[in-house]
Motif scaffolding. Structure first.
Motif, PDB file in Angstrom:
ATOM      1  N   LEU A  48       0.819  -1.207   0.000  1.00 50.31           N
ATOM      2  CA  LEU A  48       0.000   0.000   0.000  1.00 50.31           C
ATOM      3  C   LEU A  48       0.858   1.266   0.000  1.00 50.31           C
ATOM      4  O   LEU A  48       0.532   2.236  -0.686  1.00 50.31           O
ATOM      5  N   VAL A  49       1.952   1.258   0.742  1.00 46.22           N
ATOM      6  CA  VAL A  49       2.847   2.420   0.770  1.00 46.22           C
ATOM      7  C   VAL A  49       3.467   2.634  -0.611  1.00 46.22           C
ATOM      8  O   VAL A  49       3.539   3.764  -1.102  1.00 46.22           O
ATOM      9  N   SER A  51       2.168   1.592  -3.478  1.00 42.85           N
ATOM     10  CA  SER A  51       1.120   1.926  -4.449  1.00 42.85           C
ATOM     11  C   SER A  51       0.716   3.394  -4.358  1.00 42.85           C
ATOM     12  O   SER A  51       0.300   3.986  -5.347  1.00 42.85           O
ATOM     13  N   ARG A  52       0.846   3.971  -3.186  1.00 47.32           N
ATOM     14  CA  ARG A  52       0.471   5.375  -3.003  1.00 47.32           C
ATOM     15  C   ARG A  52       1.651   6.329  -3.181  1.00 47.32           C
ATOM     16  O   ARG A  52       1.501   7.532  -3.029  1.00 47.32           O
ATOM     17  N   GLY A  53       2.839   5.770  -3.478  1.00 50.37           N
ATOM     18  CA  GLY A  53       4.011   6.599  -3.707  1.00 50.37           C
ATOM     19  C   GLY A  53       4.560   7.256  -2.447  1.00 50.37           C
ATOM     20  O   GLY A  53       5.319   8.215  -2.533  1.00 50.37           O
ATOM     21  N   ILE A  54       4.207   6.743  -1.281  1.00 48.61           N
ATOM     22  CA  ILE A  54       4.678   7.305  -0.012  1.00 48.61           C
ATOM     23  C   ILE A  54       6.159   6.997   0.176  1.00 48.61           C
ATOM     24  O   ILE A  54       6.895   7.787   0.758  1.00 48.61           O
ATOM     25  N   ARG A 106       0.125  -3.507  -8.683  1.00 45.42           N
ATOM     26  CA  ARG A 106      -0.877  -2.433  -8.591  1.00 45.42           C
ATOM     27  C   ARG A 106      -2.278  -3.019  -8.457  1.00 45.42           C
ATOM     28  O   ARG A 106      -3.100  -2.535  -7.674  1.00 45.42           O
ATOM     29  N   ALA A 113      -6.736  -2.913  -0.839  1.00 50.29           N
ATOM     30  CA  ALA A 113      -7.432  -1.713  -0.347  1.00 50.29           C
ATOM     31  C   ALA A 113      -8.922  -1.974  -0.156  1.00 50.29           C
ATOM     32  O   ALA A 113      -9.591  -1.241   0.576  1.00 50.29           O
TER      33      ALA A 113
END
Length: 145
Positions: A48-49, A51-54, A106, A113
């Motif tokens: 998730l990190v 995928s969100r570009g964090i 992705r 999610a």
């Protein structure tokens, strides 16, 4: 103010015990919900990190998730073997390895999610909206966010 003292130490009353047990319960429930995806609860945050570009590197994942670099390496190795993550060397500095989700990564992150909220909602079903907000606020303070 000191909330915890040696003379009143009871492991089942300690915040570390409660947080650890809550994490273990949630991870076990996530593992059941993720059966057949090729990943487990310990991979969720990394996917998730990313995928969100964090975060875009192992160092970034380690810092963002608060886990050691050895564990991040094992997680990324697993995700790479599953075809979910690709390691790319940064051309100006070959020491930097960027992490990129593949199309499969992705897609799985999008599925996760959807899966994760259902698991969390089952565990949090007994909380009122005010209790949930208080829990989030207090955990944020504990994490100093």
């Amino acid at each position: 103010m000191s909330h915890c003292r040696e003379d009143s130490f009871l492991p089942v009353q300690r915040i570390v015990y409660a947080l650890s047990k809550a994490r273990n319960l949630l991870t076990a429930e996530m593992d059941v919900a993720l059966a057949g995806t090729g990943v487990s609860g310990s991979h969720i945050s990394a996917l998730l990190v990313l995928s969100r570009g964090i975060a875009r590197s192992s160092v970034g994942l380690s810092r963002q998730l608060g886990i050691n670099s050895g564990f991040v390496t094992r997680v990324v190795d697993h995700l790479e073997r599953q075809g979910l993550v690709r390691r790319d060397r940064n051309s100006p500095d070959r020491r930097v390895v960027n992490l990129t989700l593949t199309e499969a990564g992705r897609n799985l992150a999008a599925r996760i999610a959807e899966i994760v909220p259902a698991v969390l909602n089952r565990r949090l079903a007994g909380f009122t909206p005010l209790e949930f907000a208080a829990l989030c606020r207090l955990l944020g303070r504990l994490l100093d966010e």
